[in-house]
Design an enzyme around this catalytic site. Structure first.
Site, PDB file in Angstrom:
ATOM      1  N   LEU A   4      -1.689   6.179   0.069  1.00  0.00           N
ATOM      2  CA  LEU A   4      -3.281   6.397  -0.463  1.00  0.00           C
ATOM      3  C   LEU A   4      -3.748   5.175  -0.384  1.00  0.00           C
ATOM      4  O   LEU A   4      -4.996   5.109  -0.061  1.00  0.00           O
ATOM      5  CB  LEU A   4      -3.005   6.710  -2.028  1.00  0.00           C
ATOM      6  CG  LEU A   4      -2.339   7.703  -2.366  1.00  0.00           C
ATOM      7  CD1 LEU A   4      -2.091   8.227  -3.838  1.00  0.00           C
ATOM      8  CD2 LEU A   4      -3.100   8.893  -1.806  1.00  0.00           C
ATOM      9  N   GLY A  27      -3.038  -2.442  -2.078  1.00  0.00           N
ATOM     10  CA  GLY A  27      -3.734  -3.354  -3.125  1.00  0.00           C
ATOM     11  C   GLY A  27      -2.975  -4.734  -2.962  1.00  0.00           C
ATOM     12  O   GLY A  27      -2.385  -5.168  -1.974  1.00  0.00           O
ATOM     13  N   GLY A  28      -3.799  -5.593  -3.955  1.00  0.00           N
ATOM     14  CA  GLY A  28      -3.287  -7.106  -3.683  1.00  0.00           C
ATOM     15  C   GLY A  28      -1.764  -7.109  -4.180  1.00  0.00           C
ATOM     16  O   GLY A  28      -1.280  -8.142  -3.588  1.00  0.00           O
ATOM     17  N   PHE A  29      -0.967  -6.374  -4.597  1.00  0.00           N
ATOM     18  CA  PHE A  29       0.492  -6.520  -5.272  1.00  0.00           C
ATOM     19  C   PHE A  29       1.157  -5.310  -4.749  1.00  0.00           C
ATOM     20  O   PHE A  29       2.297  -5.132  -5.157  1.00  0.00           O
ATOM     21  CB  PHE A  29       0.333  -6.464  -6.447  1.00  0.00           C
ATOM     22  CG  PHE A  29      -0.531  -7.772  -6.967  1.00  0.00           C
ATOM     23  CD1 PHE A  29      -0.190  -8.955  -6.904  1.00  0.00           C
ATOM     24  CD2 PHE A  29      -1.592  -7.332  -7.604  1.00  0.00           C
ATOM     25  CE1 PHE A  29      -0.884 -10.105  -7.400  1.00  0.00           C
ATOM     26  CE2 PHE A  29      -2.385  -8.464  -8.313  1.00  0.00           C
ATOM     27  CZ  PHE A  29      -2.021  -9.780  -7.871  1.00  0.00           C
ATOM     28  N   ASP A  52      -9.944  -8.098 -13.844  1.00  0.00           N
ATOM     29  CA  ASP A  52     -10.313  -7.720 -12.397  1.00  0.00           C
ATOM     30  C   ASP A  52     -11.036  -6.661 -12.300  1.00  0.00           C
ATOM     31  O   ASP A  52     -10.892  -5.590 -11.696  1.00  0.00           O
ATOM     32  CB  ASP A  52      -8.885  -7.641 -11.643  1.00  0.00           C
ATOM     33  CG  ASP A  52      -9.260  -7.725 -10.160  1.00  0.00           C
ATOM     34  OD1 ASP A  52     -10.230  -8.263  -9.535  1.00  0.00           O
ATOM     35  OD2 ASP A  52      -8.208  -7.151  -9.498  1.00  0.00           O
ATOM     36  N   LYS A  62       1.623  -1.360  -2.017  1.00  0.00           N
ATOM     37  CA  LYS A  62       1.200   0.012  -1.372  1.00  0.00           C
ATOM     38  C   LYS A  62       1.330   0.949  -2.516  1.00  0.00           C
ATOM     39  O   LYS A  62       2.198   1.036  -3.303  1.00  0.00           O
ATOM     40  CB  LYS A  62       1.870   0.055  -0.130  1.00  0.00           C
ATOM     41  CG  LYS A  62       1.694  -0.669   0.981  1.00  0.00           C
ATOM     42  CD  LYS A  62       2.723  -0.207   2.299  1.00  0.00           C
ATOM     43  CE  LYS A  62       2.217  -1.053   3.441  1.00  0.00           C
ATOM     44  NZ  LYS A  62       3.235  -0.403   4.599  1.00  0.00           N
TER      45      LYS A  62
END
Length: 666
Positions: free
Chosen positions: A355, A358-360, A474, A362
């Site tokens: 999908l 992200g920063g941290f 965030d 999948k």
């Protein structure tokens, strides 16, 4: 006879090299070439068309300058002229020791820099000359050593130096992504080639520096921008080149290509024509040595290696299914999924089920085979301490929260090599795709206004209604996810902090996304509910204007969304900032409310911002904006900091800039 031939060949090669220097690709007030310089010190030229400023010798200094001086001033009035340059460089560490010092692009009155010392001095100055106005030197340092004497911000930075190694302005090495304005960190010591652009606009008296990985287009937003008139610093004729040095720690500094232009834009480098980089050659040599080693040891060693690899693969596979239970899991009490269950639900974490990223980690779509319930699974790297920290933060923070406008954590799974979080599946994906993607349906104003209220409800709950104060840290469009009916839910709590657990939360590790970071957070590193309110204000403007908080492709006045809307409000034209994709039938009074509320929430003074409960009352029409709103917003003390928001955090020792999720499901 052989010695005579060698001598003749050497003279012929040197002569050819000097001739090639003279016929380098020259143009009016500029040049472009790939590796032919006038070298000094330990710098050496290689036959493959590049040079090393330094080598493995300790306490060495290397210089490389273009042979002819350049006219940096107008003879008529003595003012400086514009210039532009770009070059490709790479650092290669010769040993397994700590990385050595960096290098600098230099504008100097002489090709022989008198008294330039080794080690941290980069061959530019010494203890006596450093800081002297008589140096007449402008330098751009690419430094990999943090020296307290020069107030270096970290061990991996870019700085603008004027007659001194104490940089006038500096920044962590990296670049801004053109698509979303996010900062991407680069390691100068990585051994990978990188490209630098240095430009000076004499009419604006502005010096900019931009850095990017090789084969990446020049970013629109520079890494460094400094308003400075270099006329008092440079002489009429100056030399341009590079300088570097080694100390106890050594490394090789390579320049693969270089272009320079006065009164114009430097010619682009043809990257396909750059000489081969030694780092890659060394890798090939190591690969060849490995092949030779295998052939010598024979089939027995090969068999042992093969068996060892098979055992390692088997153990790794087994480790994936080995689950760990720790004390914190009992404390937070979220539902635990088995790894096998999630593996089957995501079709083995197939790319077809991906999908987003992200920063941290999948994010994948999963479907439980019996109930046919869909969910999202975030897969986090277990090798990263930061990843583990964010994993526990999300479980500990939102694992216990229940609110209609927060993405629910359904459970988790932790193996020896996998950290997995299971969320509600949000079929419509993230809000930013609707705001900026040309393929998505355009959201009308009623939908946007409801989304803003949904996020305000979620933040009010986090700040004021739950047992403890939760600071999200965030808030942005990519972290607002939409369900099938376009109801908004706030997600991604990987950076969230709980005040009860961290009453004295004070950190120099600034976290967030460029454009949403409050000025005081960039200075102090201390997140508060008010810093969340600032981000919410930028979010409101983003939704109403259909523009990202940082837009590097626009003019300087339009780059920062908060300041752009403020300028229109000062002119009495705030509705001119409304997203042009919205039809004229939208409720103008609601649009104006959101725009003014966005400015109020993103006030540069933290104490002037409202609480989220007040914001919610304004949005619901249960309260009116302050009667003195105009005077209140105009009192933007320190507004200059907001205007320079893109570089606010450069003075902080550490920075985390998060990546937006590519698609749906956190």
């Amino acid at each position: 006879m052989n010695k005579n031939l060698e001598t003749m060949f050497s003279k012929w090669y040197v002569g050819l090299f000097l001739l090639f220097i003279k016929v380098a690709d020259l143009s009016d007030n500029g040049f472009i070439f790939s590796g032919n310089f006038e070298l000094g010190g330990v710098a050496e030229h290689s036959r493959n068309g590049l040079f090393k400023l330094t080598n493995s010798s300790r306490f060495g200094v290397g210089h490389a300058f273009f042979p002819q001086p350049q006219n940096f001033k107008n003879s008529s009035n003595g003012s400086s002229v514009s210039f532009s340059t770009t070059f490709v460089f790479a650092f290669v560490d010769e040993t397994e020791q700590l990385p050595g010092h960096g290098m600098a692009f230099v504008i100097a009155p002489s090709k022989e820099i008198a008294g330039g010392s080794s080690s941290q001095n980069l061959g530019l100055f010494n203890r006596t000359t450093n800081g002297s106005p008589s140096n007449h030197i402008v330098a751009i340092e690419l430094d990999t050593f943090q020296n307290q004497e020069f107030n270096d911000i970290n061990h991996n930075h870019v700085g603008i130096d004027i007659n001194s190694l104490t940089s006038v302005k500096s920044a962590p090495a990296g670049y801004f992504n053109d698509e979303n304005g996010e900062f991407k960190y680069l390691s100068l010591s990585s051994g990978e080639p990188m490209q630098v652009w240095v430009e000076y606009d004499a009419s604006k008296t502005q010096l900019t520096v931009t850095l990017a990985p090789i084969h990446t287009s020049k970013p629109n937003l520079p890494l460094l921008s400094l308003d400075i008139d270099i006329s008092p610093i440079v002489l009429e004729q100056m030399y341009v080149g590079f300088s570097s040095s080694t100390g106890q720690l050594v490394r090789s500094h390579y320049v693969l290509g270089w272009s320079f232009q006065l009164d114009g834009e430097a010619q682009e480098l043809d990257l396909s024509q750059l000489p081969p980089f030694p780092g890659k050659e060394q890798s090939k040599k190591k690969g060849a040595a490995l092949v030779v080693g295998l052939s010598v040891t024979g089939a027995v060693l090969l068999t042992i290696i093969t068996i060892s690899i098979l055992i390692m693969v088997w153990r790794r596979k087994k480790a994936q299914f080995t689950e760990i239970l720790e004390d914190w899991e009992v404390q937070y009490g979220s539902h635990r999924f088995s790894y096998k269950e999630l593996l089957e639900a995501t079709k083995g974490f197939s790319e077809s089920e991906l999908l987003g990223k992200g920063g941290f980690g999948k994010v994948y779509r999963g479907v439980l085979p019996v109930s046919n319930v869909q969910f999202a699974v975030k897969r986090i790297s277990h090798n990263s301490k930061q990843g583990m920290k964010e994993f526990v933060a999300e479980i500990g923070t939102i694992g216990q929260l229940r609110h209609p406008h927060l993405v629910r954590v359904l459970g988790y799974c932790r193996g020896k090599e996998e950290l997995l979080l299971v969320y509600d599946y949000m079929p419509k994906g993230s809000l930013d795709k609707f705001l900026y993607s040309k393929t998505k349906v355009i959201l009308n104003w009623n939908q946007r206004f409801k989304i803003i209220k949904d996020v305000a409800l979620a933040l009010t709950y986090l700040h004021e209604e739950w047992a403890e104060v939760i600071i999200h840290r965030d808030i942005k469009a990519s972290n607002v996810l939409l369900d099938g009916e376009l109801n908004a839910k706030l997600g991604d709590f990987g950076l969230a902090r709980c005040s009860k657990h961290e009453r004295d939360l004070q950190t120099t590790h600034v976290a967030g996304t460029l454009g949403y970071i409050a000025p005081e957070l960039a200075r102090s590193g201390k997140p508060t509910p008010s810093t969340d309110v600032y981000a919410f204000g930028a979010f409101c403007l983003e939704v109403a204007c259909g523009r990202r908080p940082v837009e590097p492709r626009t003019s300087a006045k339009e780059t920062i969304l908060v300041d752009w809307v403020y300028d229109f409000w000062m002119e009495g034209k705030i509705l001119s900032t409304m997203d042009p994709k919205l039809n004229k039938e939208c409720k103008v009074e609601e649009v104006e409310l959101v725009l003014k509320l966005g400015l109020l929430c993103s006030h540069s003074v933290a104490e002037a911002r409202p609480k989220m409960s007040q914001v919610l009352m304004y949005l619901k029409g249960q309260a009116s904006l302050p009667e003195n709103l105009n005077a209140h917003i105009k009192a933007r003390e320190g507004r200059g900091e907001s205007e320079n928001h893109a570089v606010l955090y450069y003075s902080t020792p550490s920075l985390t800039i998060t990546n937006s999720l590519i698609s749906v499901g956190r």
